[in-house]
Design an enzyme around this catalytic site. Structure first.
Site, short mmCIF file in Angstrom:
data_model
loop_
_atom_site.label_atom_id
_atom_site.label_comp_id
_atom_site.label_asym_id
_atom_site.label_seq_id
_atom_site.Cartn_x
_atom_site.Cartn_y
_atom_site.Cartn_z
CG ASN A 1 65.18 44.59 67.29
OD1 ASN A 1 65.96 43.65 67.19
ND2 ASN A 1 64.42 44.76 68.34
NE ARG B 1 67.42 44.83 70.08
CZ ARG B 1 66.83 45.91 70.59
NH1 ARG B 1 67.18 47.11 70.21
NH2 ARG B 1 65.86 45.79 71.48
#
Length: 97
Positions: A44, A26
């Site tokens: 996520n 990320r």
């Protein structure tokens, strides 16, 4: 949908499969998106995937998709799926959620 001509912003909602959690994926995605000039977020998902929502010009979103599919991503990407739509109310920057 407007935007494929490159003149109107679009939204790409992207799901990345593989070993992409707990590997800095990320953070890496956010850094690439900001370099390109996109807004949106990455998060996520409970099933192990990472979701990316990116808004910008079509070509800029395609650049991010190419990077997500490329060999330099953290972890191991086994698949990338995307859908295209019109932009929403917009995002301020690019967040990690």
């Amino acid at each position: 949908m407007q935007g494929r001509d490159g003149l109107q912003p679009v939204r790409a909602t992207i799901w990345v499969r593989g070993r992409v959690q707990q590997v800095g994926f990320r953070w890496w995605t956010r850094a690439r998106a900001l370099e390109i000039g996109l807004s949106g977020y990455t998060s996520n998902l409970g099933d192990g995937r990472v979701q990316v929502v990116a808004e910008g010009l079509h070509g800029e979103c395609e650049q991010l998709l190419a990077l997500l599919r490329g060999p330099d991503t953290p972890g191991r990407v086994t698949g990338v799926t995307e859908i295209w739509s019109a932009t929403g109310e917009g995002y301020d920057g690019f967040a990690i959620r």
